[in-house]
Write an enzyme that holds these catalytic residues in place. Sequence first.
Site, PDB file in Angstrom:
ATOM      1  N   SER A  26      -9.934   1.743   2.583  1.00 56.58           N
ATOM      2  CA  SER A  26      -9.070   2.533   1.727  1.00 56.58           C
ATOM      3  C   SER A  26      -8.003   1.711   0.992  1.00 56.58           C
ATOM      4  O   SER A  26      -7.448   2.188   0.004  1.00 56.58           O
ATOM      5  CB  SER A  26      -8.366   3.613   2.552  1.00 56.58           C
ATOM      6  OG  SER A  26      -7.482   3.020   3.487  1.00 56.58           O
ATOM      7  N   LYS A  38       0.841  -1.199   0.000  1.00 59.57           N
ATOM      8  CA  LYS A  38       0.000   0.000   0.000  1.00 59.57           C
ATOM      9  C   LYS A  38       0.873   1.245   0.000  1.00 59.57           C
ATOM     10  O   LYS A  38       1.933   1.277   0.618  1.00 59.57           O
ATOM     11  CB  LYS A  38      -0.917  -0.020   1.229  1.00 59.57           C
ATOM     12  CG  LYS A  38      -2.027   1.029   1.197  1.00 59.57           C
ATOM     13  CD  LYS A  38      -2.945   0.886   2.408  1.00 59.57           C
ATOM     14  CE  LYS A  38      -4.054   1.931   2.398  1.00 59.57           C
ATOM     15  NZ  LYS A  38      -4.927   1.817   3.590  1.00 59.57           N
ATOM     16  N   SER A  83     -10.121  -0.427   6.758  1.00 56.63           N
ATOM     17  CA  SER A  83      -9.494  -0.255   5.442  1.00 56.63           C
ATOM     18  C   SER A  83      -8.836  -1.496   4.855  1.00 56.63           C
ATOM     19  O   SER A  83      -8.519  -1.509   3.667  1.00 56.63           O
ATOM     20  CB  SER A  83      -8.458   0.868   5.503  1.00 56.63           C
ATOM     21  OG  SER A  83      -9.106   2.112   5.551  1.00 56.63           O
TER      22      SER A  83
END
Lengths: 481, 493
Positions: free
Chosen positions: B155, B79, B179
Amino acid sequence: MSDTEVIIGLEVHIQLTNLKTKLFCSCNSDYRGKEQNTIVCPICLGLPGSLPVINENAIGYATRLALALDCKINEEFWFFRKNYFYPDLPKAFQISQYNKAGGKAFGDGGHITIRLDGEKKEISLDRIHLEEDPARLVHKGSIASSPYTLVDYNRSGMTLIEIVTNPVMKSPEEARDFLNQLKSIVQYTGIADLDLEGSVRVDANISIKGNPRSEVKNINSFKEVERALKWEIQRQRNALKRGKELIQETRHWDDKRRVTIGLRTKEFEKDYRYFPEQDLVPINIDKKFIEEVKKELPEMPNARMKRFQEQYQLSEFDSEILVLDKNLADFFEKGVQQNKSFGLDDYKTYCNWLMGDISRWLNDNNKNINDSKLKSNQLNELIMNINDGKITGKIAKGFVDEMMKGNSISDIIKKSGKKRIADEATLYKIVEEVLKENLDIVKDYNGNPRALEALIGKCMQKTRGQADPNVTRNLIKKKIQ
Amino acid sequence: MKIIDFMAYELIEKINNKEIKVIDILQQTYENIEASEDLIHSFISLSKEEALEKARILDKKLDNGKQSGKLFGLPIAIKDLICVKNNLTTCGSKILEGYKPPYNATVSDRILEKENAICVGRTNMDEFAMGSSTENSSYGPSYNPWDFNRVPGGSSGGSATCVASGQTIISLGTDTGGSIRCPASYCGVTGLKPTYGRVSRYGLISYANSLDVIGPISRCVKDAALLLKIMAGKDPLDSTSYDIKVDNYTNDLDKPIEKKVLGVPKEFFGEGIEQSVKKKINEAIKISENLGAEIREITLPHLEYTIPTYYLIAMSEASSNLARFDGLRYGEMYDNPQSDVFEVFSKTRGEKFGEEVRRRIILGTYILSAGYYEMFYLKALKVRTLIKQDFKNAFTQCDAIVCPTMPTTAFKIGELVDDPLQMYLMDALTCPVNLAGLPALSIPCGFDQNNLPIGFQIIGNYFDEHTILNIGNLIENKLNIYRKIPQIIRNKK
């Protein structure tokens, strides 16, 4: 006077220069003199993703100071974030402590004793707390007119202790003595060397009773504080005299022009949005730890002063001045203990030498006793030579410069070729010459007691300080009467 | 040999047995990415050259019998807010455009340096992890591989889409309010949010630092366990990481759960949960029962306060955490010689942050301001304590809590963009876990009528990741859908 009574409170930031590393990272805290922006890491640069880790030694150092100042140590507390935007603050918040909103200072209360004109006064403290130092901003000339600002992050993340006094000081002189005593205590605790540049920063709150206060920032040495306070008090008094109303404001001490200036920044109410720093866990300081630190704490200046009065029979005044600088006091104790034959008079003499000629030399040369080459046995030898009648005090005074350079006393004496002249026949001739050459002073002799001293001085001059003052005095007296 | 047919633990075995070369795996990975990236947009940046270079080096080591590391040669997607040294790390934001951190996050160090996995690229995300759909990325949204018209969740959207679509095998995400679990649920993959403090946050760019956790997204429970084992443990660089023994999570994953009690909180099955979701969750619960677990209804009375509590805390922390992005030291700066420093800061932040980030910074600043602090922030902390206490009470009666991960399946792109409140409500079942700091696993448990995946959430007690992985693994085996790849992707390849 009561309607113009001055009220002063101080916020003193001292950098714990004796810590090996910064407060929340392992960067070296010895950043002085290093190339800009080289003593940095992701943590003290506040790079995204970096996290602080508390330097345990900083907790130990703060504990020392809290104990020395008689603060009540809070055994558990969170660090807080103090949020504001400024180019010297890489995270846009400073990790600090807060004594509201559920936060606690490191230590509450405490006090420092000051002595002015023989009178003692307790200056009470509000609190002390730990926080990180912002980066250093460099301006061209004055902050108000500089076309640019440079940032040096070497200082960023250094450990500061803030000492906040209550608004209880009544004059710049009191503030000066408070800072002298604080400096002394810090020196005794061994947490910082406050002679290092930039190791001290003071903010002063000043008001004339009944009027709004101003906060003077950026006073960057203890010496400047008294000067800044005097200027600001005068400014406030003048304004009041002219019927102007004072406002609560932040002012900046311009140490080049030696004035305080109101910074024309946008005035908005300060709101630092303090809240707990959850990248750190709560700090716990247990009683056992405090006890251990207490045990290792050296004798503090107040206690030492009392001991000096008893053990060496020094006056209160002498003891106070002597202990103020730990190094000087250490030098004294080491020196007088080296010579077992020393008696009470010698302690006094030793102390006088340290506080007089030697301190003067150190001041003139901007040195500390520890970074001079003076050894305690030199001063011992010098005093012994005076005691033994080999040289006079006057001769000895002339040796200070050589002695401070580390030369041995016997060498200095030999090289100078000077010795005490106490032989009456030799001195008699000199006295005769002096009296003949100074008839006007001799004329004054009966009416003016200082004439005698003046004549002795002339004899000294003639013998390059070698005449024994007592023998000379007796000869002059005899000769004139 | 197609790598898309294997789990990470299987591939590692094949590498070590020299059945496949590392370079072949990496080349296939990039072929897979290139074949579907324009449809899915999982990545903000790819580091193909560096990855292929490392693959060649590792192959040489393998030839010389000098391979080392538990993830030797395994491609992994990371990420975009976990620092990888000298590798673009933008947090999905324009304010960090071009930013390459000079240091590795602790997890990057452990996974890439120590265990020799290979970073293939940086996955797309809602800017600074603020969002539940990846629509808030400054680099454009990601698309759900099961239906390109739908969001992948967020997210960590890109971290889920790249695994779900077979672009890569495993990825790292972060979870502040759901997330990891939300996109895992929407994309039909496995997502693990570890206990707060189990995995070092050093090098994770903070959104809400009292809630943020790094965790794996994978195609099966065993892969998640494998990665957790490597990431977990005390880190001297993170004061909030715990010094608690790290279990060997991949062991005992097949252990029977006969004596386990699974708590079912009635509050998690109330209004707002889609029928199709409820149906599949109940089926998964039934499977656990068949496996011998005891099902017990429990209650979490303060759950209704989750959303306001979560957002008050997260926004407050975000307003402070994101204050450092002023353009002065890194990232792009608004540059005008006429401007003073405060104007430069304001303009940089005003222009480079996206709308949702600005909204949360402004709200967080407001919440922490004098006069509101007690009313909002301190009160939220108190409610947080109550929610924690609810879970503590619950765990005196059960070994794990089971419930849906998300109240719905993936919604359509643009559907909630203009309704932030409705978007926030999507986090209702994931946020309480973050507020309490507990570990939770989301595994796919079936599909709804539109063939959209549904996630089954298993919440564990503090530092008891082992139990939820064990339960998850057994259910996964029974359901046996975890190797499924969206048909549309299969066709494309």
